[in-house]
Write an enzyme that holds these catalytic residues in place. Structure first.
Site, PDB file in Angstrom:
ATOM      1  N   ARG A 101      16.785  14.580 -23.724  1.00 51.80           N
ATOM      2  CA  ARG A 101      17.336  13.480 -23.470  1.00 51.80           C
ATOM      3  C   ARG A 101      17.413  12.586 -24.662  1.00 51.80           C
ATOM      4  O   ARG A 101      16.186  11.967 -25.079  1.00 51.80           O
ATOM      5  CB  ARG A 101      17.317  12.876 -22.380  1.00 51.80           C
ATOM      6  CG  ARG A 101      18.465  12.192 -21.848  1.00 51.80           C
ATOM      7  CD  ARG A 101      18.436  11.842 -20.386  1.00 51.80           C
ATOM      8  NE  ARG A 101      17.275  11.329 -19.568  1.00 51.80           N
ATOM      9  CZ  ARG A 101      17.445  10.407 -18.583  1.00 51.80           C
ATOM     10  NH1 ARG A 101      18.797  10.545 -18.016  1.00 51.80           N
ATOM     11  NH2 ARG A 101      16.314  10.031 -18.005  1.00 51.80           N
ATOM     12  N   THR A 105      21.172   7.223 -26.311  1.00 53.14           N
ATOM     13  CA  THR A 105      22.439   7.452 -25.740  1.00 53.14           C
ATOM     14  C   THR A 105      22.360   8.213 -24.326  1.00 53.14           C
ATOM     15  O   THR A 105      23.370   8.290 -23.760  1.00 53.14           O
ATOM     16  CB  THR A 105      23.214   8.410 -26.800  1.00 53.14           C
ATOM     17  OG1 THR A 105      22.540   9.584 -26.745  1.00 53.14           O
ATOM     18  CG2 THR A 105      23.207   7.901 -28.128  1.00 53.14           C
ATOM     19  N   ASP A 197       9.949  10.731 -12.770  1.00 57.51           N
ATOM     20  CA  ASP A 197      10.100  11.942 -13.744  1.00 57.51           C
ATOM     21  C   ASP A 197       9.547  12.964 -13.175  1.00 57.51           C
ATOM     22  O   ASP A 197       8.313  13.277 -13.188  1.00 57.51           O
ATOM     23  CB  ASP A 197       9.521  11.123 -14.998  1.00 57.51           C
ATOM     24  CG  ASP A 197       9.840  12.416 -16.180  1.00 57.51           C
ATOM     25  OD1 ASP A 197       9.762  13.576 -16.058  1.00 57.51           O
ATOM     26  OD2 ASP A 197      10.519  12.011 -17.092  1.00 57.51           O
ATOM     27  N   ASP A 200       7.185  15.167 -15.623  1.00 61.21           N
ATOM     28  CA  ASP A 200       5.759  14.652 -15.630  1.00 61.21           C
ATOM     29  C   ASP A 200       5.044  14.946 -14.246  1.00 61.21           C
ATOM     30  O   ASP A 200       3.952  15.414 -14.202  1.00 61.21           O
ATOM     31  CB  ASP A 200       5.906  13.189 -15.930  1.00 61.21           C
ATOM     32  CG  ASP A 200       6.233  12.822 -17.237  1.00 61.21           C
ATOM     33  OD1 ASP A 200       6.186  13.711 -18.002  1.00 61.21           O
ATOM     34  OD2 ASP A 200       6.775  11.291 -17.414  1.00 61.21           O
TER      35      ASP A 200
END
Ligand code: URA
Length: 206
Positions: A101, A105, A197, A200
């Site tokens: 990602r 943006t 996340d 993670d």
């Protein structure tokens, strides 16, 4: 169509995943268990075909899957659900889509895409645990469709209204399966309340 799989077993397991104190080991084990349970629901819509089987007493008509299942995780977090799905569909093949990602943006950038041979009869399970902006899901769907695949089922753990809308607006033909639909996306693209996340937490990278 969106399917949110409200089920007591799934809800209890999601509570453990969401807990910030859950260890990497437990997180992965619970994701495996959820992936197995979710696969049972997803495969409900798959087509079957007749086969004849000799029981010890006589020949009888049975059913078997009429479609080849291809699991396509979006790296990295999607990898976490592959083991559980394969335990339920051991003949499934696995392709991979690598997207990261762009943090400014939030648009996905492709760095890897490899599928085994597919045909019109292939059903792809596109796996990404977090349906956040929907941008990665849509990019993944675009890549898979470019290979001629007609049936794609999105499989995730947690989504949010924005991600679901983005996916459905662009790809109304894709069935979407989530365990939970959460409240919102924050300004940096994470789902709230969410589970953090997912990559993670699966791989212990933070
Ligand atoms: N990806 C994650 O891992 N978590 C989120 O909340 C959103 C995207």
């Amino acid at each position: 169509m969106l399917h949110v799989l409200n089920h007591p077993l799934l809800e209890s397991k999601m509570a453990i995943l969401r807990d910030k104190n859950t260890s990497t080991k437990d997180f992965k084990e619970i994701v495996d268990e959820i992936a197995m349970l979710v696969t049972y629901e997803i495969t409900r819509s798959l087509e079957t075909k007749k086969i004849y089987v000799d029981t010890p007493f006589e020949t009888t008509e049975c059913k078997t899957l009429a479609t080849e299942v291809l699991i396509v995780p979006i790296l990295r977090a999607g990898l976490g659900m592959v083991d559980g799905i394969r335990r339920i569909i051991p003949n499934a093949k696995v392709g991979h889509i690598g997207l990261y990602r762009n943090e400014k943006t939030l648009e996905p950038v492709q760095y890897y895409f490899k599928l085994p041979p597919v045909n019109e009869n292939t059903t792809v399970l596109l796996v990404d645990p977090m349906l956040a902006t929907g941008n990665s899901a849509n990019k993944g769907i675009e890549l898979i469709k470019s290979k001629g695949v007609k049936k794609i089922i999105y499989v995730g753990l947690v989504g949010c209204p924005q991600g679901v809308k983005a996916l459905q607006d662009k790809n109304p033909d894709v069935e979407v399966y989530l365990v939970d639909l959460d409240r919102e996306l924050n300004e940096i693209g994470y789902i709230l309340p969410g589970l953090g996340d997912c990559g993670d937490r699966l791989f212990g990278t933070k």
